[in-house]
Design an enzyme around this catalytic site. Structure first.
Site: not given
Ligand code: HSE
Length: 432
Positions: A13, A105, A132, A187, A205, A302
Site C-alpha cells: 500500500t 519503526k 513516526v 481497514g 515509535k 495510510g
Molecule cells: N498501525 C499504525 C496505526 C500505523 O494504526 O497508527 C503504522 O504504524
C-alpha cells in the site's frame, strides 16, 4: 541539475503511494528541488497484484540485485516492514553505497544502533520521517526546527487504530470488541490487532522519538507499556464524568533523575488538545525550553500521508539535508552516551484504578490501607451504588496522586488477591 535514481523495495500500500507520488509528480518535484528524482526500479516478490499505479515498462522486478547491484541507484527506499529481511536489505544497501529511506519503526526500534553505525561507517544516511506519526513532519521538526531547544517533554498519540477504537467507544458507546471489529472492517486494524492495541507500535515509535529528542538509548521492551485492550465502555463513562477522554498516550519527560518513558491509556482532560484528537488522527505535543509547547496533528498512517513523508525524505537526501541532520544529531551509536533512562518501576504516574468489588463493609478501608502501605496517596474516590440489584459487584474508582509504577504494581497485585475483588483491577494513567 543532476539526476538521482531511486530504487523501491516493497510494493504494498505505502510502496504504491510512493510510486504514484514520485512517478506522477516528477516534473513538479524537479521544478521545486532543482534536480530530477527518478524512480527506476521497484522490487517486490508479488508481481501479479495490480496496485493501481501506471508503471513504465520494465520498472517492476522480483530480483533484489536489480536495485542493490545497480551502480546508478543512489537512494533505496525500504517499505517491506518487519525485521527480517528488511534489516539485511538495509545493511546491504548501505554497504553498496546507497542512502536509505525507510518507514520501518520496528526495524529502527530493534536494530537502530547497528543500522546507524553502519550508515556512519559507509558515510551514508538513513532517513525515517515516515516511521513516526505518518505524514506529520515530527522528526524534521525535532531534528531541525527545534534544534535550539532542550526538549523537556513529549506527549503523543501515535497509533491511529487505537485512537479510532477509543473514539468509537466514546462517540457511539460501542464496547471494545465491537470497536475493534469496526476498525478492522474499515481497514485500520489488522486481522490480528495485537501490535496496535497492546501498545507495541506506540512504544516502538516512542523509542525512536526518545532517541532523537533526548539522545536516549533504550530497549523498547523495557519501557512501561499498557495497551487499550484493558479499557471498557465503563471506563469511558467514568472518564467523561471526570471531564476527561481516554487516549493512548506515549509520554517522555525529562526529570532530574533521568528520562521517564511510558505508554498507557490515559485520562486526558477535555481542555487538553490531545483530548480533541479523534478517529485515526495522530498528534504530538513537544515542549522545548525556549519554544514552550508546540502541537502537531495529522494522519499517522495510510497510503498518501505516509508516502508524503517518505518522499520528503528522498528529497532531503537528494538536497544533502538528510546528511546534515544525520551528522549533527546524537543519533544511535555505540559510543554515544545519552540521557539516563529511569527504570520503568521508578517512573511516576497518577493513576485511575477501577476495582470491581462486592459491596461489603470494610472493603474501602482495606483497599485504601493497601495503597497507603505502598506509599500511594488517594486523590479521590467514586463509588456508585449498583444499579443492577442482582449483580453484587460495584466498581470502585480510585484516583491516586503520583506514584511509582513499581508501587502501583505491588498494590494492584495485593488488591487483586482480596477475596471480595471480583474483577482484576484496571489501571489507567491520568494526565498531569
Ligand atoms: N498501525 C499504525 C496505526 C500505523 O494504526 O497508527 C503504522 O504504524
Amino acid at each position: 541539475m543532476s539526476i538521482f535514481k531511486v530504487g523501491l523495495i516493497g510494493f504494498g500500500t505505502i510502496g504504491a503511494g510512493v510510486a504514484k507520488l514520485l512517478l506522477g509528480k516528477e516534473k513538479e518535484v524537479q521544478t521545486a528541488v532543482g534536480h530530477t528524482i527518478k524512480l527506476v526500479k521497484i522490487c517486490d516478490k508479488d508481481l501479479a497484484t495490480d496496485r493501481g499505479v501506471d508503471l513504465p515498462e520494465g520498472i517492476l522486478t522480483d530480483n533484489l540485485s536489480d536495485i542493490l547491484d545497480n551502480k546508478e541507484i543512489d537512494i533505496v527506499i525500504e517499505l517491506i516492514g518487519g525485521l527480517e529481511p528488511a534489516r539485511t536489505f538495509v545493511l546491504k544497501a548501505l554497504r553498496a553505497g546507497k542512502n536509505v529511506v525507510t518507514a520501518n519503526k520496528a526495524l529502527l526500534a530493534n536494530h537502530g544502533p547497528e543500522l546507524f553505525e553502519e550508515a556512519r561507517l559507509q558515510k551514508k544516511t538513513i532517513a525515517y520521517e515516515a516511521a513516526v506519526g505518518g505524514g506529520i513532519p515530527i522528526l524534521a521538526s525535532i531534528g531541525t526546527s527545534l534544534q535550539a531547544n532542550r526538549i523537556e517533554s513529549i506527549q503523543a498519540i501515535l497509533n491511529g487504530t487505537c485512537n479510532f477504537i477509543l473514539s468509537q467507544m466514546e462517540g457511539k458507546g460501542t464496547d471494545y470488541q465491537d470497536a475493534v471489529r469496526e476498525a478492522q472492517r474499515l481497514g485500520y486494524a489488522e486481522a490480528n490487532p495485537a501490535m496496535d492495541v497492546e501498545g507495541i507500535d506506540t512504544v516502538q515509535k516512542l523509542t525512536i522519538l526518545a532517541q532523537l529528542a533526548f539522545g536516549a538509548s533504550v530497549n523498547w521492551k523495557e519501557i512501561s507499556c499498557k495497551g487499550i485492550d484493558s479499557v471498557s465502555a465503563i471506563d469511558i463513562q467514568y472518564a467523561e464524568a471526570l471531564s476527561c477522554r481516554i487516549r493512548l498516550i506515549a509520554d517522555a519527560r525529562r526529570t532530574e533523575e533521568g528520562l521517564e518513558l511510558k505508554v498507557a491509556p490515559t485520562l486526558v482532560p477535555f481542555s487538553s488538545p490531545l483530548a480533541q484528537v479523534k478517529d485515526a488522527f495522530n498528534a504530538i505535543q513537544v515542549v522545548g525550553d525556549f519554544v514552550g509547547p508546540v502541537f502537531y496533528q495529522g494522519l499517522g498512517a495510510g497510503q498518501r500521508p505516509t508516502a508524503s513523508a517518505v518522499c520528503s525524505d528522498v528529497i532531503d537526501t537528494v538536497l544533502g539535508r538528510a546528511a546534515i541532520t544525520f551528522s549533527t544529531l546524537n543519533l544511535w551509536g555505540k559510543d554515544r552516551a545519552g540521557i539516563l533512562v529511569k527504570p520503568s518501576n521508578d517512573v511516576l504516574r497518577k493513576a485511575y484504578l477501577r476495582v470491581g468489588v462486592e459491596d461489603k463493609t470494610g472493603v474501602m478501608s482495606e483497599i485504601s490501607g493497601i495503597l497507603a502501605s505502598q506509599g500511594i496517596s488517594i486523590a479521590s474516590i467514586i463509588q456508585r451504588e449498583g444499579i443492577d440489584k442482582t449483580n453484587p459487584m460495584v466498581n470502585m474508582i480510585l484516583m491516586t496522586h503520583a506514584a511509582t509504577e513499581g508501587n502501583l504494581k505491588k498494590a494492584i497485585e495485593k488488591i487483586d488477591r482480596l477475596s471480595y475483588v471480583m474483577n482484576k483491577t484496571v489501571c489507567l494513567g491520568v494526565q498531569g
